[in-house]
Design an enzyme around this catalytic site. Structure first.
Site, short mmCIF file in Angstrom:
data_model
loop_
_atom_site.label_atom_id
_atom_site.label_comp_id
_atom_site.label_asym_id
_atom_site.label_seq_id
_atom_site.Cartn_x
_atom_site.Cartn_y
_atom_site.Cartn_z
N HIS A 578 6.87 -6.78 -5.07
CA HIS A 578 6.74 -7.56 -6.29
C HIS A 578 6.64 -6.62 -7.48
O HIS A 578 6.56 -5.39 -7.32
CB HIS A 578 5.48 -8.44 -6.24
CG HIS A 578 4.21 -7.63 -6.18
ND1 HIS A 578 3.79 -6.99 -5.01
CD2 HIS A 578 3.28 -7.33 -7.13
CE1 HIS A 578 2.66 -6.33 -5.26
NE2 HIS A 578 2.33 -6.53 -6.54
N ASP A 580 4.43 -6.34 -11.38
CA ASP A 580 3.15 -6.83 -11.87
C ASP A 580 3.23 -7.67 -13.13
O ASP A 580 2.26 -8.36 -13.46
CB ASP A 580 2.19 -5.66 -12.09
CG ASP A 580 1.65 -5.08 -10.80
OD1 ASP A 580 1.73 -5.78 -9.77
OD2 ASP A 580 1.17 -3.93 -10.80
N HIS A 650 6.99 -2.82 -6.04
CA HIS A 650 6.13 -2.12 -5.09
C HIS A 650 5.50 -3.11 -4.12
O HIS A 650 5.51 -4.32 -4.35
CB HIS A 650 5.04 -1.32 -5.81
CG HIS A 650 4.18 -2.17 -6.70
ND1 HIS A 650 4.57 -2.56 -7.96
CD2 HIS A 650 2.96 -2.75 -6.50
CE1 HIS A 650 3.62 -3.31 -8.51
NE2 HIS A 650 2.64 -3.45 -7.65
N ARG A 660 -8.63 -1.14 4.87
CA ARG A 660 -8.14 -0.35 3.73
C ARG A 660 -8.74 -0.91 2.45
O ARG A 660 -8.59 -2.09 2.15
CB ARG A 660 -6.61 -0.46 3.68
CG ARG A 660 -5.90 0.18 2.49
CD ARG A 660 -4.47 -0.31 2.50
NE ARG A 660 -3.57 0.36 1.57
CZ ARG A 660 -3.35 -0.03 0.32
NH1 ARG A 660 -4.02 -1.07 -0.17
NH2 ARG A 660 -2.49 0.61 -0.44
#
Length: 737
Positions: A578, A580, A650, A660
């Site tokens: 996508h 931002d 990204h 994570r």
């Protein structure tokens, strides 16, 4: 002013109150319903929940049974709602109000009759009250995104039903073209025995889009007879779909400018609010019907293109009257198109002497559609001005979406010697950054290690840094995270918003400070969350050598945890590709900077807290969302920062083991969209800034600071040393009470 605005509405209402031309047969004078179909319809959301539960428990036969039943129920529910709307519109037509005392009563009588008809029709066909079929927004979103087919293809594979698995996988993939796991699954299925030559079937394909594609294919092959057949079929199906789309808009609406539970409008205001929202929904059917599943943008100039193709196809088969009708139809939406105007002149010159060219009118189907569409537009604009809300009419007929061929008929020449001309097929350019691009400024802090710049990361406005956090700070932040995280925070409460194979948890700076004030975590550690965010902001602002202040737009600590038992042969992403601040459209190679994207975001950063997990690499890709240009392995203190636009698509690879954690930061150059907490701090320090906007409030979910918490927050920013006191003795006593 308002009287002038609404004075024209009585002239518009009779047209808009008429049932659409393709709706049910003539009224019989009574509001009677057709015979109900036997058996109650089971709510699709309950069947869906049962199917998903069965899938995760390993009962794949029950999963298939209930998921297929859920899809049938959802499809049947739409059909019933659309059919009842058409039926009751035909049987109970609305009448415009008259004049004099009680003039509105006939209109409201007809309105009540239609409401009674609609409720009775739905109850009989559904086998119970319609309220049983009101699903949550999340479930409706899953069906719109075809998520049930994802579960189905997995369940069918477990049951060794390969052909059905392929159908389900392809159906899901058509609406989710960025889904890497499904793309790989389909490739694997097609290499298996007996599947290579199997035609892929989209079970939820829209007939009008399929027919249109067939028409284009035959047109490009110069098979004009078949092209005409499919384009005419596509138009019939299009207008049927438009009727259904409009009928479904008559369902419940949310009043966007009001708190729903506290909505207390008067009779006429409530009717107007609901009716205008329904009208806007119906007006937008043009865009919805032109958008392929899984695509963000509609096919440009979609409906007019049917008539553009048809005018030339009819010309090529010698049907000049029909060619002229289609060309004139096209001009209803593009009256200044010189090429088609020339075609009209040429077609008129080919008519028999017995035919008066002026007697040949534009196609009636489009003429009626355009007339209704324009009336809707006038009414919405009048309502916007009269009721005080903003509305901008979209450009539904973008003219540069022309036929991708050279078949234009020049005026004054015959077929054999015709030289061809093409319509302009220009495309919107890819998004550009409207500021000077610079990088390489100072990093401001000691011990920070520069790793890669934009060139080394194969992109634009990218930087990778290490040692932005120390090991001790990473441990402290991780400790804070374990105490403040909420499952689904930042993802509208969804535990697994991007993949069913991971659990997402999140927290904001404001939540961290609130927990610190309440003593549930160390306030010093909560303050660290803010401090490292501010440190990252200063680094980004300095490195990219920005000429204006960079503000926080949204700050979010997020941890994603691999779910045990669900990691075998994973090929999906933890976070799909996508951008931002725009809506990435890989097929069109575009990124559309329009809502619901956060268009005000200018720079992004991710600050990683740990590396004791497997997978989870951050990746940049090309605009196609497939070609990886850089891959970054997270570790404590590592920060990746980049500009937020379509130049930097990204995503995150699957986390296959462990947890994570990272701090995600989005920044803006527009002070109107800066984050709430920073404004609290600035006001305490006497820095006057712009008022909070709806967007900045939304980023904090309109959380209202309690007075003591406000003291705690502002106190955080006045202590001169991290180890200094955070509360006065009086505040401690107040807190203890």
């Amino acid at each position: 002013m308002r009287e002038r605005i609404w004075a024209q509405l009585p002239m518009l209402l009779p047209w808009l109150l008429l049932p659409p031309p393709l709706w049910g047969g003539p009224p019989d004078g009574r509001c009677s319903e057709r015979e109900p179909e036997p058996g109650p319809l089971q709510p699709f959301d309950l069947l869906y929940a049962s199917g998903v539960a069965a899938y995760y428990s390993g009962d794949y036969e029950v999963a298939v049974r209930d998921l297929e039943a859920a899809l049938r129920s959802h499809r049947r529910l739409r059909e019933i709602r659309a059919r009842c709307a058409r039926h009751c519109a035909a049987r109970c037509p609305l009448v415009p109000p008259g004049v004099g005392p009680g003039a509105e009563l006939p209109f409201f009588r007809a309105l009540l009759e239609r409401a009674r008809c609609y409720r009775s029709c739905q109850s009989q066909r559904l086998g119970g009250p319609a309220s049983r079929h009101r699903a949550s927004e999340d479930v409706r979103s899953d069906f719109q995104r075809r998520v049930p087919y994802n579960y189905l293809q997995r369940a069918y594979i477990k049951l060794n039903q390969l052909e059905k698995a392929v159908e389900a996988a392809h159906t899901f993939f058509m609406a989710n073209p960025e889904h890497m796991e499904m793309q790989q699954n389909i490739k694997n299925y097609r290499t298996m025995a007996g599947v290579e030559d199997l035609q892929l079937v989209d079970r939820d394909a829209k007939p009008h889009l399929e027919s249109y594609s067939e028409g284009v294919k035959h047109y490009e092959a110069d098979d004009f007879e078949l092209a005409i057949k499919y384009f005419e079929q596509a138009l019939r199906e299009y207008f049927n779909e438009d009727t259904e789309c409009r009928a479904l808009c008559e369902g419940p609406q949310r009043f966007e400018e009001y708190e729903y539970l506290g909505y207390k409008a008067g009779l006429y205001e409530a009717i107007a609010d609901h009716y205008v929202q329904m009208l806007v929904c119906q007006h937008e059917c043009v865009r919805e019907l032109a958008t392929r599943p899984g695509r963000l943008s509609p096919i440009e100039n979609f409906l007019p293109l049917h008539y553009d193709y048809l005018q030339f196809a009819y010309y090529r088969v010698g049907e000049y009257v029909k060619a002229l009708e289609c060309a004139k139809a096209y001009l209803l939406l593009h009256p200044d198109d010189e090429d088609v105007r020339d075609n009209v002149d040429y077609y008129e010159s080919l008519l028999d002497d017995s035919i008066d060219p002026a007697s040949i009118q534009a196609r009636e189907d489009l003429a009626m559609f355009v007339k209704h569409h324009k009336l809707e537009s006038e009414l919405i604009k009048s309502a916007a001005e009269g009721l005080g809300f903003s509305y901008t009419e979209p450009n539904y007929w973008i003219q540069y979406g022309g036929r991708q061929d050279e078949n234009q008929v020049p005026s004054g020449v015959n077929v054999e010697g015709a030289e061809v001309h093409g319509l302009s097929a220009q495309k919107k350019s890819s998004p550009k950054i409207d500021r000077d691009l610079r990088e390489g400024g100072p990093l401001l802090y000691e011990n920070i290690t520069f790793v890669y710049n934009s060139e080394q990361l194969n992109g634009t406005q990218r930087v990778l840094l290490d040692n932005v956090l120390s090991e001790e700070q990473c441990r402290e932040l991780h400790s804070v995270a374990s105490g403040i995280m909420l499952v689904g925070d930042g993802y509208r409460g969804k535990t697994s918003p991007h993949t069913p194979n991971e659990k997402f948890e999140g927290a904001t700076v404001l939540r961290a400070l609130k927990f610190g004030y309440e003593g549930r975590v160390s306030l010093k550690s909560a303050r660290l969350f803010y401090d490292i965010s501010e440190k990252a902001r200063k680094i980004v602002e300095s490195y990219f050598m920005l000429n204006s202040t960079l503000y926080f737009s949204y700050t979010h600590m997020v941890c994603r945890t691999a779910l045990s038992g669900q990691q075998d042969r994973r090929n999906d992403l933890s976070h799909p590709i996508h951008a931002d601040n725009c809506l990435l459209d890989p097929e069109a190679n575009e990124c559309w900077k329009e809502p619901p994207a956060y268009t005000f975001r200018d720079y992004s950063a991710l600050l990683y807290m740990n590396d004791d997990f497997e997978g989870g690499e951050f990746i940049f890709t090309e605009m196609d969302a497939k070609t990886v240009t850089a891959s970054i392995k997270p570790k404590c203190g590592r920060m990746i920062s980049f500009s937020s636009g379509g130049e930097n698509p990204h995503g995150v690879k699957a986390v296959t083991k462990g947890q994570r954690c990272a701090v995600a930061l989005w920044f803006t150059l527009d002070p109107l969209y800066r984050e709430l907490l920073l404004q609290v701090k600035n006001r305490h320090e006497g820095i006057v800034g712009p008022p909070l906007t709806t967007q900045s409030q939304d980023s904090w979910r309109t959380f209202h600071l309690p007075s003591l918490f406000s003291i705690a927050v502002t106190k955080c920013f006045t202590t001169s040393q991290e180890t200094g006191p955070l509360f006065t003795q009086r505040e401690k006593e107040t807190q203890s009470r």
